[in-house]
Design a protein around this motif. Structure first.
Motif, PDB file in Angstrom:
ATOM      1  N   TRP A 218      45.667  35.879  24.156  1.00 36.28           N
ATOM      2  CA  TRP A 218      44.438  35.133  24.483  1.00 36.28           C
ATOM      3  C   TRP A 218      43.384  35.322  23.400  1.00 36.28           C
ATOM      4  O   TRP A 218      42.747  34.355  22.952  1.00 36.28           O
ATOM      5  CB  TRP A 218      43.908  35.589  25.837  1.00 36.28           C
ATOM      6  N   LEU A 219      43.202  36.557  22.948  1.00 36.96           N
ATOM      7  CA  LEU A 219      42.203  36.828  21.905  1.00 36.96           C
ATOM      8  C   LEU A 219      42.564  36.118  20.595  1.00 36.96           C
ATOM      9  O   LEU A 219      41.686  35.627  19.877  1.00 36.96           O
ATOM     10  CB  LEU A 219      42.083  38.335  21.669  1.00 36.96           C
ATOM     11  N   PHE A 258      35.813  37.592  27.608  1.00 37.69           N
ATOM     12  CA  PHE A 258      36.909  38.333  28.256  1.00 37.69           C
ATOM     13  C   PHE A 258      36.238  39.373  29.131  1.00 37.69           C
ATOM     14  O   PHE A 258      35.575  40.295  28.633  1.00 37.69           O
ATOM     15  CB  PHE A 258      37.815  39.003  27.220  1.00 37.69           C
ATOM     16  N   TRP A 259      36.403  39.236  30.445  1.00 34.92           N
ATOM     17  CA  TRP A 259      35.712  40.106  31.412  1.00 34.92           C
ATOM     18  C   TRP A 259      36.731  41.030  32.062  1.00 34.92           C
ATOM     19  O   TRP A 259      37.588  40.597  32.824  1.00 34.92           O
ATOM     20  CB  TRP A 259      35.030  39.250  32.461  1.00 34.92           C
ATOM     21  N   ALA A 260      36.653  42.316  31.742  1.00 30.37           N
ATOM     22  CA  ALA A 260      37.499  43.329  32.377  1.00 30.37           C
ATOM     23  C   ALA A 260      36.821  43.744  33.673  1.00 30.37           C
ATOM     24  O   ALA A 260      35.941  44.601  33.686  1.00 30.37           O
ATOM     25  CB  ALA A 260      37.689  44.515  31.455  1.00 30.37           C
ATOM     26  N   LEU A 261      37.225  43.120  34.757  1.00 30.56           N
ATOM     27  CA  LEU A 261      36.596  43.323  36.056  1.00 30.56           C
ATOM     28  C   LEU A 261      37.607  43.972  36.998  1.00 30.56           C
ATOM     29  O   LEU A 261      38.372  43.288  37.675  1.00 30.56           O
ATOM     30  CB  LEU A 261      36.109  41.985  36.631  1.00 30.56           C
ATOM     31  N   GLY A 283      36.678  31.297  29.356  1.00 26.49           N
ATOM     32  CA  GLY A 283      36.857  32.747  29.417  1.00 26.49           C
ATOM     33  C   GLY A 283      38.010  33.156  30.300  1.00 26.49           C
ATOM     34  O   GLY A 283      38.693  32.336  30.916  1.00 26.49           O
ATOM     35  N   LEU A 284      38.204  34.489  30.352  1.00 25.37           N
ATOM     36  CA  LEU A 284      39.288  35.064  31.147  1.00 25.37           C
ATOM     37  C   LEU A 284      38.753  36.264  31.912  1.00 25.37           C
ATOM     38  O   LEU A 284      38.135  37.169  31.325  1.00 25.37           O
ATOM     39  CB  LEU A 284      40.437  35.506  30.226  1.00 25.37           C
ATOM     40  N   VAL A 285      38.970  36.265  33.229  1.00 24.91           N
ATOM     41  CA  VAL A 285      38.619  37.415  34.073  1.00 24.91           C
ATOM     42  C   VAL A 285      39.895  38.218  34.295  1.00 24.91           C
ATOM     43  O   VAL A 285      40.856  37.728  34.894  1.00 24.91           O
ATOM     44  CB  VAL A 285      38.024  36.974  35.417  1.00 24.91           C
TER      45      VAL A 285
END
Length: 415
Positions: A218-219, A258-261, A283-285
């Protein structure tokens, strides 16, 4: 736990034997991080925690419980004083014991056994100095030795500092020499910086890991310095409303994120309705564990939206990422102020009356960091600090000095 293990590993590389004492599940988490060649020098000593009412079973670390229940965990650790004393007696002779603030009860045990004591602060100098001298910390902490249930972090910290022989700290003089000098004046003890413990190259490599390969893919689809990496730590969970405003702010910024949740069982939080669908091309959660150091090291990441825990700040600066700061508790607010003064990022504004923030303040802060005017300054200053934080020889210089001090000032048995 990790900084204590990193220090143990350094001492082990010099041939010193260390015993790392903690609860069993904590040690299981740490053991894979010990290189095979150092295993003979690092003994992992499991001490099971006693049961404490209302503390869930198998909870051993602050990341396992809600922030407000951390006091229950400290109460459980208070129950280790007798098992710890028995271990120290059996393991004698021991030259030094290195401890954290919850173990305020440890110095009297060490004194009885003739073991010298190092208090290792995992906060930086400016945060540590803000509490004042240890005598004031004990006095203002409202706790008493005779009533452990009323103990506060202030009392524990003050007692730990007051009764130590040496104050060690996760810091370096190039970053905050004036605050380290202030600590020596406040506590009238040797203050020894042990370095920042930046992530090593070996720790950061996970090329064959499926999780990393998915994230990396993804990055890789984004241009350099374009992505906001969002991570708010594991020990404090924002409120539902704060999650919503943060999510809407990310969406409003239109920046890739990019959300590291990590979702926590004890406090389920929901994203705004339709958020992931609306932002699927933006974005990506990521709701599982994420390899933070590898993400921050990736060329596509242009900024780090962080809660301003000291470990996270070090990691972000190690890779030269400007900071978008959203502090919540403890030393995080002061960390954000100092980092803002150093021009490595910006703190998301909050309402002065109720401490709230809005989607607009999130979006505007992000746009400033990615902008051409202030953003250029933030990026340049973050890169400048990166050279210091990631300087392996400089950081090892501090751990070597600490090791030398321990060796030269160890307890010498009487003959």
């Amino acid at each position: 736990m990790i900084p204590f293990l990193e220090l143990s590993k350094h001492l082990a590389t010099k041939g010193h034997r260390t015993s790392y004492v903690s609860a069993p599940r904590n040690l299981e988490r740490l053991s894979p991080n010990i290189p095979q060649k150092l295993v003979p020098f690092i003994e992992l000593v499991p001490l099971p925690l006693p049961r404490v009412e209302k503390l869930p079973q198998n909870v051993e670390a602050t990341s396992d419980v809600p922030f407000d229940d951390a006091e229950l965990l400290k109460k459980a650790y208070d129950g280790l004083s007798e098992p710890m004393a028995r271990f120290l007696e059996a393991a004698s002779p021991i030259d030094w014991i290195i401890y954290d603030f919850p173990s305020y009860w440890l110095p009297p045990i060490a004194d009885r056994l003739g073991v010298r004591k190092v208090f290792l602060s995992l906060m930086n100098g400016w945060s540590s100095a803000a509490f004042g001298p240890s005598s004031s910390m004990v006095k203002n902490g409202t706790g008493t030795w005779s009533n452990p249930q009323s103990l506060t972090n202030m009392f524990r910290s003050g007692s730990s500092v007051h009764d130590c022989d040496v104050f060690a700290i996760r810091s370096c003089r190039e970053l905050e020499n004036e605050y380290l000098q202030l600590l020596e004046k406040l506590h009238r003890k040797p203050v020894i910086p042990v370095g920042l413990f930046p992530i090593s190259e070996e720790e950061g490599k996970r090329e064959n890991d499926d999780t990393w390969q998915s994230i990396k893919g993804w990055l890789n689809s984004h241009t350099n310095d374009s992505v906001v990496y969002v991570a708010l730590g594991s020990e404090f969970s924002p409120s539902q409303n704060e999650i919503i405003e943060l999510a809407l702010g990310l969406e409003l910024s239109r920046l890739p994120f990019f959300w590291a949740l990590q979702k926590q069982a004890y406090k389920p939080l929901e994203l705004p309705d339709g958020f992931e669908e609306r932002t699927r091309d933006q974005g990506l959660v990521w709701t599982n564990w994420a390899p933070q150091s590898q993400i921050l090291a990736h060329d596509s990441v242009g900024a780090f939206l962080t809660h301003c825990g000291w470990s996270s700040i070090i990691e972000g600066l190690q890779f030269g990422r400007p900071l978008v700061m959203l502090p919540f508790v403890l030393d995080q607010g002061l960390n954000a102020r100092v980092m803002e003064e150093k021009n490595v990022g910006i703190e998301i504004p909050r309402n002065n009356d109720d401490g709230s923030f809005t989607k607009n303040s999130v979006a505007q802060s992000l746009k400033m960091v990615f902008g051409d005017i202030l953003g250029k300054i933030y990026r340049a200053e973050a890169k400048k600090l990166s050279r210091m934080v990631s300087d392996k020889s400089l950081q090892q210089h501090y751990t070597k000095n600490f090791e030398k001090y321990l060796y030269n000032n160890r307890s010498i048995p009487e003959t």
